[in-house]
Design a protein around this motif. Structure first.
Motif, PDB file in Angstrom:
ATOM      1  N   THR A 118     -11.650 -46.675  56.017  1.00  0.00           N
ATOM      2  CA  THR A 118     -12.000 -46.664  54.710  1.00  0.00           C
ATOM      3  C   THR A 118     -13.305 -47.239  54.609  1.00  0.00           C
ATOM      4  O   THR A 118     -13.581 -48.125  55.460  1.00  0.00           O
ATOM      5  CB  THR A 118     -10.876 -47.302  53.615  1.00  0.00           C
ATOM      6  N   ALA A 119     -14.217 -46.654  53.544  1.00  0.00           N
ATOM      7  CA  ALA A 119     -15.406 -47.163  53.454  1.00  0.00           C
ATOM      8  C   ALA A 119     -15.320 -48.167  52.299  1.00  0.00           C
ATOM      9  O   ALA A 119     -16.258 -48.734  52.035  1.00  0.00           O
ATOM     10  CB  ALA A 119     -16.509 -46.032  53.065  1.00  0.00           C
ATOM     11  N   GLY A 410     -19.160 -46.606  56.148  1.00  0.00           N
ATOM     12  CA  GLY A 410     -19.805 -45.454  55.863  1.00  0.00           C
ATOM     13  C   GLY A 410     -18.729 -44.359  55.480  1.00  0.00           C
ATOM     14  O   GLY A 410     -17.514 -44.499  55.629  1.00  0.00           O
ATOM     15  N   LEU A 411     -19.265 -43.279  54.984  1.00  0.00           N
ATOM     16  CA  LEU A 411     -18.409 -42.148  54.679  1.00  0.00           C
ATOM     17  C   LEU A 411     -18.213 -41.209  55.871  1.00  0.00           C
ATOM     18  O   LEU A 411     -17.431 -40.370  56.068  1.00  0.00           O
ATOM     19  CB  LEU A 411     -19.132 -41.283  53.602  1.00  0.00           C
ATOM     20  N   ARG A 412     -19.172 -41.347  56.711  1.00  0.00           N
ATOM     21  CA  ARG A 412     -19.237 -40.592  58.038  1.00  0.00           C
ATOM     22  C   ARG A 412     -19.827 -41.307  59.330  1.00  0.00           C
ATOM     23  O   ARG A 412     -20.569 -42.348  59.087  1.00  0.00           O
ATOM     24  CB  ARG A 412     -20.062 -39.249  58.026  1.00  0.00           C
ATOM     25  N   GLY A 423     -14.943 -39.050  59.088  1.00  0.00           N
ATOM     26  CA  GLY A 423     -14.024 -39.682  58.159  1.00  0.00           C
ATOM     27  C   GLY A 423     -14.666 -41.041  57.652  1.00  0.00           C
ATOM     28  O   GLY A 423     -15.822 -41.572  58.313  1.00  0.00           O
ATOM     29  N   PRO A 424     -14.140 -41.540  56.692  1.00  0.00           N
ATOM     30  CA  PRO A 424     -14.694 -42.852  56.251  1.00  0.00           C
ATOM     31  C   PRO A 424     -14.368 -44.190  57.288  1.00  0.00           C
ATOM     32  O   PRO A 424     -13.472 -44.041  57.841  1.00  0.00           O
ATOM     33  CB  PRO A 424     -14.399 -43.028  54.830  1.00  0.00           C
ATOM     34  N   GLY A 461     -23.858 -45.186  59.829  1.00  0.00           N
ATOM     35  CA  GLY A 461     -23.221 -44.476  58.528  1.00  0.00           C
ATOM     36  C   GLY A 461     -24.404 -44.534  57.651  1.00  0.00           C
ATOM     37  O   GLY A 461     -24.042 -44.168  56.265  1.00  0.00           O
ATOM     38  N   SER A 462     -25.532 -45.038  57.558  1.00  0.00           N
ATOM     39  CA  SER A 462     -26.355 -45.232  56.335  1.00  0.00           C
ATOM     40  C   SER A 462     -27.986 -45.190  56.897  1.00  0.00           C
ATOM     41  O   SER A 462     -28.213 -45.403  58.006  1.00  0.00           O
ATOM     42  CB  SER A 462     -26.280 -46.544  55.845  1.00  0.00           C
ATOM     43  N   SER A 463     -28.898 -44.872  56.007  1.00  0.00           N
ATOM     44  CA  SER A 463     -30.301 -44.967  56.053  1.00  0.00           C
ATOM     45  C   SER A 463     -30.692 -45.687  54.917  1.00  0.00           C
ATOM     46  O   SER A 463     -30.158 -45.537  53.874  1.00  0.00           O
ATOM     47  CB  SER A 463     -30.955 -43.449  56.368  1.00  0.00           C
ATOM     48  N   VAL A 464     -32.085 -45.869  55.187  1.00  0.00           N
ATOM     49  CA  VAL A 464     -33.024 -46.315  53.875  1.00  0.00           C
ATOM     50  C   VAL A 464     -33.500 -45.208  53.226  1.00  0.00           C
ATOM     51  O   VAL A 464     -34.116 -44.420  53.851  1.00  0.00           O
ATOM     52  CB  VAL A 464     -34.022 -47.403  54.346  1.00  0.00           C
ATOM     53  N   LEU A 465     -33.172 -45.013  52.026  1.00  0.00           N
ATOM     54  CA  LEU A 465     -33.855 -44.028  51.309  1.00  0.00           C
ATOM     55  C   LEU A 465     -34.878 -44.437  49.928  1.00  0.00           C
ATOM     56  O   LEU A 465     -34.556 -45.566  49.298  1.00  0.00           O
ATOM     57  CB  LEU A 465     -32.757 -43.172  50.318  1.00  0.00           C
TER      58      LEU A 465
END
Length: 667
Positions: A118-119, A410-412, A423-424, A461-465
């Motif tokens: 789970t995230a 993360g979500l993926r 999957g999270p 699972g993430s990046s800086v936006l």
């Protein structure tokens, strides 16, 4: 602390573990069970039978060599040294108030050892302001002594933060029994306290940093108070010999009764004298903190070894706090801050609003303040966020250094910009060293929004936006560093432009700014444009000495809306591929539930990744861990296979991967 303010942690249903992988097939392996974070009673167990999902254990009976889950629960990242850069704003101070964080990451029982599927998780990232993390929890129906799970310790250590396990002797109103206090402080025939030795042995075997001792069971007498002081003295002596810490909670007094003082005074001073720190109960007043600070200094101790309790469990940044009594703006700080249950930032969100993005927006508000820019605090904000008063710290002090801005959930899961698990998940041990000042943007124009984003990533699972209408150049501070620069130093940026047109430059400063909150004296180096994920290698020719800060400058090409992502940053002189692990095997199996273990790779390893190799030739990410053991649940035969094939790779600091070691497991 009044009983109505205590959250009793109840046993919860076991979370499904974030899948994992690999090892050499072992015929007729033992049954595979889900590993959980460990918890114990001191010695005697409750009467009756434990509830579903709960295992009653005695700490006195624990031995490392008999612990079947030790390989899953032992942290592997040593505490990093950290430094304090020039403060992000004029009100943030170094060397004064510190921050202690008391966090319940999950239930006492059924708290997975290595993440879950789970995230929705308290993925703490603002380590730069924290000096001590307490793994809060315990209940009379499950266990009273909690060892923190490995992912939390590994993430904290990567950011230089010590983590303490929790010894919780609950109030009678919550099922506390005085016999458990007596069990804890019992002596053997030689006059020693056997459970003091056992607590130190647990912390050493599990790789965390000591204990938070909270004795709140009433009904004691002077003899019990003396026994507790004797126990604490021995615990501190044994802990100090192993480099561990002991923090005392202001509850039990020297006469053995429980009477929260809200101050350092004669009723608790002996416990403070034999501990590293003391959490001062919420009953403190401005006068009691001043007298406590003075008393600590008269003892030759720092006033900042006192944590003034701030209860944020119910109201978070809406809590009414007398900040000037702890961290006054116009004089030296009086004491340190003990934040009780800051995971409110997750828990207060509605069930359908606990996405990673929602959580981090709330957590940034809590730690940085309403302005969401620690260089520009909002003076009208009644919540005095830690970033307003406390200087941030960094552990980015050596090359190679790399980050893919992975927050630990993360979500993926992404690898080289491609989804390899849809999957999270959560696993804090995979968290990167993250930017400490989130988010400082220097611009004369419109300020873009900056956030961790979970809809796309380069790795993890993430990046800086960065998202907004840029009408002037915007400089984003990323890392305060102390990195030696040589002729061979290369900085790599992995980035992507989703929309709009923007010129990207790497920003490197070889000195601190002249004033707190000012833009570092950056040198700007052009970076190749990238419409899709691309990695630009920048040589720092002409720069020498030490890099004090690294950031990026974005200049609008046409003044329109821009969405730009940063997926990775690396500073290196060379690039090395780690050696592969060995000795991979399935140590236990129950249908599609498998336990894997392996021997470590030689040399430095950041973590290990585990994949399943499917018959059609695709690789599916199953999990990652800093440990050398992993559990995976619920696997099934796919694409007509009679045996499942897995691989494990070692991942280095620069995210280079070793050759795989593979194993098959028959169905």
């Amino acid at each position: 602390m009044t009983p109505t303010r205590r959250t009793v942690l109840l046993a919860g249903a076991a979370a499904a573990l974030f899948p994992s992988a690999p090892a050499t097939a072992a015929p007729k392996a033992a049954a595979a069970t889900q590993p959980y974070a460990s918890y114990w009673y001191p010695d005697s167990l409750p009467s009756g039978a434990p509830g579903p999902g709960i295992t009653w254990r005695s700490l006195k009976s624990w031995r490392a060599e008999d612990d079947p889950d030790l390989a899953f629960n032992a942290a592997s990242v040593p505490p990093a040294a950290r430094f304090t850069p020039a403060p992000a704003n004029p009100t943030a101070r170094a060397g004064q108030a510190r921050i202690q964080s008391l966090v319940s990451f999950g239930p006492t029982a059924s708290n997975p050892s290595q993440g879950s599927a789970t995230a929705d998780y308290y993925a703490l990232t603002h380590w730069a302001y924290i000096d001590e993390l307490v793994f809060w929890g315990g209940s009379s129906g499950e266990g009273l002594i909690l060892a923190p799970n490995a992912p939390i310790v590994d993430a904290a250590h990567r950011h230089g933060v010590p983590v303490l396990g929790n010894v919780f002797l609950p109030p009678v109103a919550y099922g506390g029994q005085l016999r458990w206090t007596r069990d804890l402080v019992q002596k053997d025939a030689a006059g020693r306290h056997p459970l003091a030795e056992r607590l130190v042995a647990v912390a050493e075997a599990y790789g965390f940093d000591g204990w938070f001792v909270n004795a709140e069971t009433g009904g004691g007498d002077t003899a019990l108070g003396a026994a507790m002081l004797s126990f604490l003295t021995e615990l501190k002596s044994l802990a100090a010999a192993k480099g561990q810490r002991v923090t005392w909670y202001d509850a039990m007094t020297v006469n053995g009764t429980v009477s929260w003082q809200g101050a350092l005074n004669g009723q608790n001073e002996p416990f403070f004298r034999t501990s590293d720190d003391m959490f001062v109960d919420f009953r403190w007043s401005a006068n009691s903190l001043v007298s406590s600070a003075s008393r600590a200094e008269q003892l030759g101790r720092s006033r900042y070894a006192l944590w003034a309790g701030v209860d944020v469990e119910a109201n978070g940044w809406n809590s009414s706090v007398r900040w000037d009594a702890i961290v006054p703006a116009n004089q030296a700080h009086i004491a340190s801050v003990g934040l009780y249950r800051p995971e409110w930032t997750r828990n207060h969100l509605p069930a359908d609003g606990r996405t990673p993005g929602d959580f981090h927006a709330a957590d940034d508000r809590f730690w940085t303040g309403r302005s969401l820019d620690p260089s520009r605090p909002d003076g009208t904000d009644s919540w005095r966020a830690p970033a307003v008063s406390v200087a941030d710290r960094s552990t980015v002090t050596s090359v190679p250094f790399a980050s893919v801005f992975n927050t630990g959930h993360g979500l993926r899961w992404y690898e080289d910009g491609v989804v390899t698990s849809d999957g999270p998940w959560n696993h804090l041990g995979l968290q990167d060293r993250l930017p400490s000042r989130r988010w400082v943007v220097h611009t004369e124009g419109r300020r873009p929004a900056v956030s961790f984003d979970f809809e796309d990533a380069w790795r993890g699972g993430s990046s800086v936006l960065v998202d907004g209408e840029l009408d002037e150049p915007a400089v984003l501070d990323l890392y305060a560093t102390r990195l030696a620069l040589t002729a061979d130093t290369v900085v790599e940026l992995t980035h992507r432009t989703d929309s709009g047109r923007v010129h990207v430059e790497l920003a490197v400063a070889t000195a601190d700014p002249d004033t707190p909150g000012a833009t570092p004296p950056y040198t700007y180096v052009p970076v190749d444009p990238a419409g899709t994920w691309g990695t630009s290698a920048v040589r720092l020719t002409g720069l020498s000495g030490t890099a004090h800060a690294i950031g990026v400058r974005l200049t609008p090409a046409d003044g329109g809306p821009v969405r730009w992502r940063l997926g990775g940053l690396a500073v290196r002189t060379t690039s090395r591929t780690p050696a592969a692990p060995s000795g991979l095997r399935v140590s236990a199996a129950s249908g599609g539930d498998l336990r894997f273990v392996w021997n470590p790779a030689r040399g430095a390893v950041r973590h290990y990744t585990l994949h399943r190799l499917l018959p059609d030739g695709t690789r599916r990410f199953l999990g990652g861990t800093c440990q050398r053991a992993f559990f995976v649940a619920g696997l099934k035969p796919e694409q007509g296979e009679r045996a499942a094939r897995f691989e494990v790779r070692a991942v280095g600091e620069l995210y280079t991967s070793s050759a795989p070691v593979t194993v098959t497991h028959p169905w």
